[in-house]
Every structure is written in structure tokens, then in C-alpha cells.
Scaffold this motif. Sequence first.
Motif, PDB file in Angstrom:
ATOM      1  N   SER A   1      27.615  46.689 -53.325  1.00 48.05           N
ATOM      2  CA  SER A   1      28.945  46.949 -53.853  1.00 48.05           C
ATOM      3  C   SER A   1      30.032  46.657 -52.825  1.00 48.05           C
ATOM      4  CB  SER A   1      29.049  48.411 -54.300  1.00 48.05           C
ATOM      5  OG  SER A   1      30.384  48.787 -54.517  1.00 48.05           O
TER       6      SER A   1
ATOM      7  N   ALA B   1      32.809  53.902 -56.986  1.00 49.89           N
ATOM      8  CA  ALA B   1      32.781  53.992 -55.526  1.00 49.89           C
ATOM      9  C   ALA B   1      33.633  55.134 -54.977  1.00 49.89           C
ATOM     10  CB  ALA B   1      33.211  52.663 -54.907  1.00 49.89           C
TER      11      ALA B   1
ATOM     12  N   GLY C   1      25.820  52.585 -49.453  1.00 48.11           N
ATOM     13  CA  GLY C   1      26.887  53.262 -50.165  1.00 48.11           C
ATOM     14  C   GLY C   1      28.120  53.418 -49.300  1.00 48.11           C
TER      15      GLY C   1
ATOM     16  N   TYR D   1      32.149  58.567 -55.996  1.00 53.22           N
ATOM     17  CA  TYR D   1      30.859  58.765 -55.346  1.00 53.22           C
ATOM     18  C   TYR D   1      31.048  59.074 -53.862  1.00 53.22           C
ATOM     19  CZ  TYR D   1      26.043  57.838 -53.897  1.00 53.22           C
ATOM     20  OH  TYR D   1      24.783  57.954 -53.374  1.00 53.22           O
TER      21      TYR D   1
ATOM     22  N   TYR E   1      28.304  50.629 -59.175  1.00 53.84           N
ATOM     23  CA  TYR E   1      28.791  51.261 -57.948  1.00 53.84           C
ATOM     24  C   TYR E   1      30.190  50.807 -57.571  1.00 53.84           C
ATOM     25  CZ  TYR E   1      24.493  53.789 -57.290  1.00 53.84           C
ATOM     26  OH  TYR E   1      23.448  54.666 -57.458  1.00 53.84           O
TER      27      TYR E   1
END
Length: 222
Positions: free
Chosen positions: A82, A18, A60, A21, A14
Amino acid sequence: MIEANSISTTRAFYDAVAGDYAELARDELSGKPLDRGILAAFAERVRCAGVGPVADLGCGPGHVTAYLHSLGVTDVFGVDLSSQMVAIARRVYPELRFDEGSMASLDRPDGSLGGIVAWYSIIHTPPGVLSAVLAEFRRLLASGGQLLLAFQVGDEPLRIAEPFGHAVSLDFRRWSPDRIVGMLGRAGFKVNARLLREPDSTERVPQAFLLADAVNPASSGS
């Protein structure tokens, strides 16, 4: 609780993806009314219970955390493995709190949360330790606290390799809703709602959502 190599692999994946995403997830909820509906139900139940703050575990880039805040869950924060995801979330939603950490070992007292959202974040948990992760969720939640899980339905894992051209790969685990319901019961939860929807144009398999109460040990079997 979760093997160190599993945590480090997930974090590296991730961190690498990042930015891409976050762009993909930015407007994800706008085209998914059923997903928004289950989040709204969770938010209402959390507000009614009023037993503590809400943690979005595996947050996230923070879009679900921000959506819950927009629904009136004012005391909400996000946690993610992350550092790159956390940095993006902090930049995009500076009014909200985001911390780097593991959902399997959150450094908070017992019963200190009123709600937990694990929005597609149990999908990287090895099957042998998922029960322990759910038990950790129950430890963190006050009695009457709310839990919302989202995950893909299925029996076979999926390996994602080199997403967005990055030289990383990761296993995505799918779960049977009945299996997760059973595990939740053993961990001290009462499932109040199940939503199973068919895949949309961006998905390969059905999607499951489980909404549960944290119950007292004496009432967990009732």
C-alpha cells in the motif's frame, strides 16, 4: 507468484483504510507483552546471527519496524503493498526506510537478508501460493537468518467488509500452526519456538507466532 487480482484487492483495501488503521495500530504493542516478547526474542537472535539486514514485510504503518529498531535492530526496513501505508510510515518514522513492494517478489539477491518479519501479513496470501511465498522468504534469507511469522489461528477465512465506513472488503485467512510448521520445514526452515496465546478483548481467535531459522538444505531434515 500471487495472483494479480489478490495483490490489487489487498492494496486497494489498505490504501482505503490506511489512516484509520494506522491510528488503531499506533499503540497496539503496548498492551500485548507476549507479542513484544517474541519480537524481542527475534531481535536478539538477529543481532547474534549478524548475517544481514532485516525486512518487515507487510509493514503497514511501520510500528513493528520501529519497535524492532528500538530493540537494537539498526539495519531494518519495511515493505508494503500500500502506497498510503508507506507514506504514513515514512511520515511517522522519517529516520527509517520504507519501500512500496510485494513480499512475494522482493527485488533483492539470494541470501541478502538476515531476518524477515511477516507480522500478520501472510493472512492475505491465497492458500495455494503460501508455500511459494515461504520459499521466497528462504531465498532471501542467508543461512542462519531468522524468520518470524504472526497470524490468526483457525480454519475458516473471515471477510471484513466496509471497515471504518470505507466501501472495500477483504478476506483474512486463518491458519493452523501445525500446517504452517510443516510448510516451513519443506521450505528450508527449522522452527525454534511456537507461541500460541488466547485472544484479547479486541480479537476473536487465538494468535500464533512462529520463530524459525533458515537452514542449509543438507541440515533441513535434521
